[in-house]
Design a protein around this motif. Structure first.
Motif, mmCIF file in Angstrom:
data_model
loop_
_atom_site.group_PDB
_atom_site.id
_atom_site.type_symbol
_atom_site.label_atom_id
_atom_site.label_comp_id
_atom_site.label_asym_id
_atom_site.label_seq_id
_atom_site.Cartn_x
_atom_site.Cartn_y
_atom_site.Cartn_z
ATOM 1 N N ASP A 66 5.269 1.104 -1.235
ATOM 2 C CA ASP A 66 5.859 0.992 -2.303
ATOM 3 C C ASP A 66 5.196 -0.676 -2.494
ATOM 4 O O ASP A 66 5.254 -1.294 -3.646
ATOM 5 C CB ASP A 66 6.701 0.859 -1.443
ATOM 6 N N GLU A 67 4.831 -0.991 -1.636
ATOM 7 C CA GLU A 67 3.934 -2.245 -1.769
ATOM 8 C C GLU A 67 3.390 -2.780 -2.599
ATOM 9 O O GLU A 67 2.959 -3.231 -3.992
ATOM 10 C CB GLU A 67 3.771 -3.700 -1.136
ATOM 11 N N SER A 68 2.548 -1.441 -3.103
ATOM 12 C CA SER A 68 1.483 -1.653 -4.255
ATOM 13 C C SER A 68 1.335 -0.775 -5.041
ATOM 14 O O SER A 68 0.202 0.083 -5.438
ATOM 15 C CB SER A 68 -0.120 -0.268 -2.977
ATOM 16 N N ASP A 69 2.473 0.415 -5.205
ATOM 17 C CA ASP A 69 2.922 0.499 -6.519
ATOM 18 C C ASP A 69 2.313 2.216 -6.326
ATOM 19 O O ASP A 69 1.419 3.218 -7.526
ATOM 20 C CB ASP A 69 2.653 0.162 -7.816
ATOM 21 N N GLY A 70 2.034 3.015 -4.938
ATOM 22 C CA GLY A 70 1.094 4.002 -5.017
ATOM 23 C C GLY A 70 -0.288 3.791 -5.133
ATOM 24 O O GLY A 70 -0.669 4.501 -4.852
ATOM 25 N N LYS A 71 -0.539 2.338 -5.595
ATOM 26 C CA LYS A 71 -2.084 2.515 -5.433
ATOM 27 C C LYS A 71 -3.008 3.082 -4.237
ATOM 28 O O LYS A 71 -3.712 3.147 -3.695
ATOM 29 C CB LYS A 71 -2.256 1.237 -5.940
ATOM 30 N N ILE A 72 -1.684 2.306 -3.016
ATOM 31 C CA ILE A 72 -2.685 2.311 -1.677
ATOM 32 C C ILE A 72 -2.085 3.887 -0.821
ATOM 33 O O ILE A 72 -1.135 4.260 -1.204
ATOM 34 C CB ILE A 72 -2.295 1.210 -1.084
ATOM 35 N N THR A 73 -3.429 4.580 -0.902
ATOM 36 C CA THR A 73 -3.270 5.956 -0.014
ATOM 37 C C THR A 73 -4.096 6.079 1.133
ATOM 38 O O THR A 73 -3.930 6.748 2.079
ATOM 39 C CB THR A 73 -3.742 7.263 -0.836
ATOM 40 N N THR A 74 -4.351 5.335 2.197
ATOM 41 C CA THR A 74 -4.839 4.481 3.348
ATOM 42 C C THR A 74 -3.983 3.507 3.947
ATOM 43 O O THR A 74 -4.580 2.404 3.764
ATOM 44 C CB THR A 74 -6.261 4.122 3.627
ATOM 45 N N VAL A 75 -3.862 4.341 5.087
ATOM 46 C CA VAL A 75 -3.003 3.108 6.064
ATOM 47 C C VAL A 75 -3.697 3.097 6.915
ATOM 48 O O VAL A 75 -3.406 3.795 8.371
ATOM 49 C CB VAL A 75 -1.225 2.895 6.275
ATOM 50 N N PRO A 76 -3.854 2.227 7.703
ATOM 51 C CA PRO A 76 -4.176 1.641 9.144
ATOM 52 C C PRO A 76 -2.994 1.431 10.155
ATOM 53 O O PRO A 76 -1.999 0.513 9.429
ATOM 54 C CB PRO A 76 -5.406 0.004 8.811
ATOM 55 N N LEU A 77 -3.022 1.897 11.078
ATOM 56 C CA LEU A 77 -1.724 1.759 12.011
ATOM 57 C C LEU A 77 -2.319 0.956 13.429
ATOM 58 O O LEU A 77 -3.001 1.759 13.827
ATOM 59 C CB LEU A 77 -1.978 2.917 12.556
ATOM 60 N N HIS A 78 -2.631 0.097 13.390
ATOM 61 C CA HIS A 78 -3.297 -0.692 14.170
ATOM 62 C C HIS A 78 -2.511 -0.164 15.227
ATOM 63 O O HIS A 78 -3.060 -0.629 17.120
ATOM 64 C CB HIS A 78 -3.192 -2.105 14.179
ATOM 65 N N ASN A 79 -1.072 -0.042 16.125
ATOM 66 C CA ASN A 79 -0.322 0.001 16.876
ATOM 67 C C ASN A 79 -0.203 1.399 17.550
ATOM 68 O O ASN A 79 0.941 1.577 17.712
ATOM 69 C CB ASN A 79 0.305 -0.967 17.704
ATOM 70 N N VAL A 80 -0.881 3.019 17.288
ATOM 71 C CA VAL A 80 -0.622 3.799 17.096
ATOM 72 C C VAL A 80 -1.698 4.382 17.408
ATOM 73 O O VAL A 80 -2.401 4.401 16.231
ATOM 74 C CB VAL A 80 0.597 4.558 16.097
ATOM 75 N N SER A 81 -1.430 5.124 18.698
ATOM 76 C CA SER A 81 -3.377 6.040 18.801
ATOM 77 C C SER A 81 -3.376 7.493 18.506
ATOM 78 O O SER A 81 -1.497 7.780 18.266
ATOM 79 C CB SER A 81 -3.419 5.925 19.698
ATOM 80 N N SER A 82 -3.959 8.113 19.045
ATOM 81 C CA SER A 82 -3.849 9.381 18.189
ATOM 82 C C SER A 82 -3.378 10.765 19.150
ATOM 83 O O SER A 82 -2.921 11.546 18.804
ATOM 84 C CB SER A 82 -5.759 9.959 17.829
#
Length: 205
Positions: free
Chosen positions: A65-81
């Motif tokens: 939302d904060e990127s108006d939909g331009k960000i489609t890749t989000v790093p999740l630093h505290n979540v593992s696979s």
């Protein structure tokens, strides 16, 4: 006559331009709604999810939302696979309206205590509210009627250093809180901290 024809042509041209802009806007909106979101775990594994699933994760949706939909890749630093596939599965079921007691009981049936705690922390980080509430209840059920020693071990809390006689005094003063405590080696729980699925289903309301 020529002026009227010119005016009509200008009006037609303006109408065509507006129509093209509307179509372009609709196409952009459609394209954005169909864009898969890439989630990168702390151990660098990429999972692609639909926007409807991303919306279940408040943290991810905020990024988008904060990127108006331009960000489609989000790093999740505290979540593992290890945790993310479970979270995605739960979110997919929730979006489909298929969350029920039987599913939730099966969902945690083979998770040991550490895995449940990791899932709880990941759900909290991602702000996945329904899963967070569920895992909170699972943890509460697993420590219900357990001894102080069991709860300390469950959460990795080191023994508090009491002065000689202090702990005994507290136990006497708070004797009511130690009544009805189950044995630590509960017959419903195995050595890995896994709990029988039927028991979980009975407890989940």
């Amino acid at each position: 006559m020529a002026e009227q024809f010119s005016s009509e042509m200008n009006t037609l041209s303006l109408s065509e331009t507006m129509a093209e802009q509307q179509v372009s806007s609709e196409m952009n909106t459609l394209s954005l709604s169909e864009t898969m979101i890439s989630l990168i775990t702390s151990d660098n594994v990429v999972f692609k999810v639909k926007p409807s699933i991303a919306k279940e994760m408040g943290t991810v949706q905020t990024f988008v939302d904060e990127s108006d939909g331009k960000i489609t890749t989000v790093p999740l630093h505290n979540v593992s696979s290890s945790e993310l596939p479970l979270i995605i599965k739960y979110c997919e079921k929730n979006v489909a309206g298929e969350i029920n007691k039987a599913f939730e009981a099966e969902f945690v049936k083979n998770l040991d205590n550490e895995e449940v705690k990791d899932l709880f922390l990941a759900a909290n980080y991602l702000d996945t509210k329904k899963l967070l509430d569920f895992t909170s209840q699972v943890i509460a059920d697993r420590i219900e009627n357990k001894s102080v020693e069991y709860v300390r071990k469950y959460f990795g809390i080191e023994d508090t250093e009491f002065l000689p006689g202090e702990e005994e005094k507290l136990r006497e003063e708070l004797a009511w809180s130690f009544t009805g405590v189950d044995k630590d080696e509960d017959e419903d729980e195995d050595a890995d901290g896994k709990i029988d699925g039927d028991k979980v289903e009975d407890k989940i309301e």
